[in-house]
Design a protein around this motif. Sequence first.
Motif, PDB file in Angstrom:
ATOM      1  N   UNK A  40       0.836  -1.201   0.000  1.00 12.00           N
ATOM      2  CA  UNK A  40       0.000   0.000   0.000  1.00 12.00           C
ATOM      3  C   UNK A  40       0.868   1.246   0.000  1.00 12.00           C
ATOM      4  N   UNK A  41       1.943   1.242   0.784  1.00  7.41           N
ATOM      5  CA  UNK A  41       2.827   2.409   0.833  1.00  7.41           C
ATOM      6  C   UNK A  41       3.456   2.671  -0.530  1.00  7.41           C
ATOM      7  N   UNK A  42       3.891   1.612  -1.203  1.00  7.32           N
ATOM      8  CA  UNK A  42       4.477   1.747  -2.532  1.00  7.32           C
ATOM      9  C   UNK A  42       3.450   2.276  -3.530  1.00  7.32           C
ATOM     10  N   UNK A  43       2.263   1.693  -3.522  1.00 12.47           N
ATOM     11  CA  UNK A  43       1.193   2.137  -4.428  1.00 12.47           C
ATOM     12  C   UNK A  43       0.811   3.584  -4.138  1.00 12.47           C
ATOM     13  N   UNK A  44       0.660   3.935  -2.873  1.00 14.26           N
ATOM     14  CA  UNK A  44       0.270   5.303  -2.503  1.00 14.26           C
ATOM     15  C   UNK A  44       1.324   6.311  -2.966  1.00 14.26           C
ATOM     16  N   UNK A  45       2.612   5.966  -2.812  1.00 14.85           N
ATOM     17  CA  UNK A  45       3.679   6.845  -3.277  1.00 14.85           C
ATOM     18  C   UNK A  45       3.585   7.047  -4.790  1.00 14.85           C
ATOM     19  N   UNK A  46       3.353   5.959  -5.537  1.00 14.10           N
ATOM     20  CA  UNK A  46       3.258   6.059  -6.992  1.00 14.10           C
ATOM     21  C   UNK A  46       2.057   6.895  -7.418  1.00 14.10           C
TER      22      UNK A  46
END
Length: 144
Positions: A40-46
């Motif tokens: 989720x953190x990776x997706x949210x950053x993207x």
Amino acid sequence: MHTKPSVMELTVPGNIKLVSALGEMAELFVKNIIKNGSETLDLAFKINLVLTEAASNAIFYGCKNNEQIKIKIEMNNNTINIEVTDKGGGLELSDIQKPDPFDERGRGLYIIKQFMDSVDYHQNPDGECVFTMKKNITTNSQII
């Protein structure tokens, strides 16, 4: 999985100083709806990055005379759809090439195409330019 869509819509002034705040709002929106730890953190950053790039382009190229841009983020059925709408003259998506890393500008659309599953652009009959981005969410993620 069928879920009720979560939608965030904003209409904001075409002010480049607002771009980072728009990206941060999109990132928080994703973090609060999708629950899957570090993915989720990776997706949210993207999502933050692609919205920041798309909003910057809309403001820089599509806003004249203090016009507004519209942002819509919708999460539904394991998909994130993002629309950025402006009154600009349009753009061409077919010839986006890998940018020179030393150029000051010109990386945004390339980055967006790398992170998102699909990117599209069309102009409405009323002249609004709509830039759409779609990201499929892995089935391990849980939209609440």
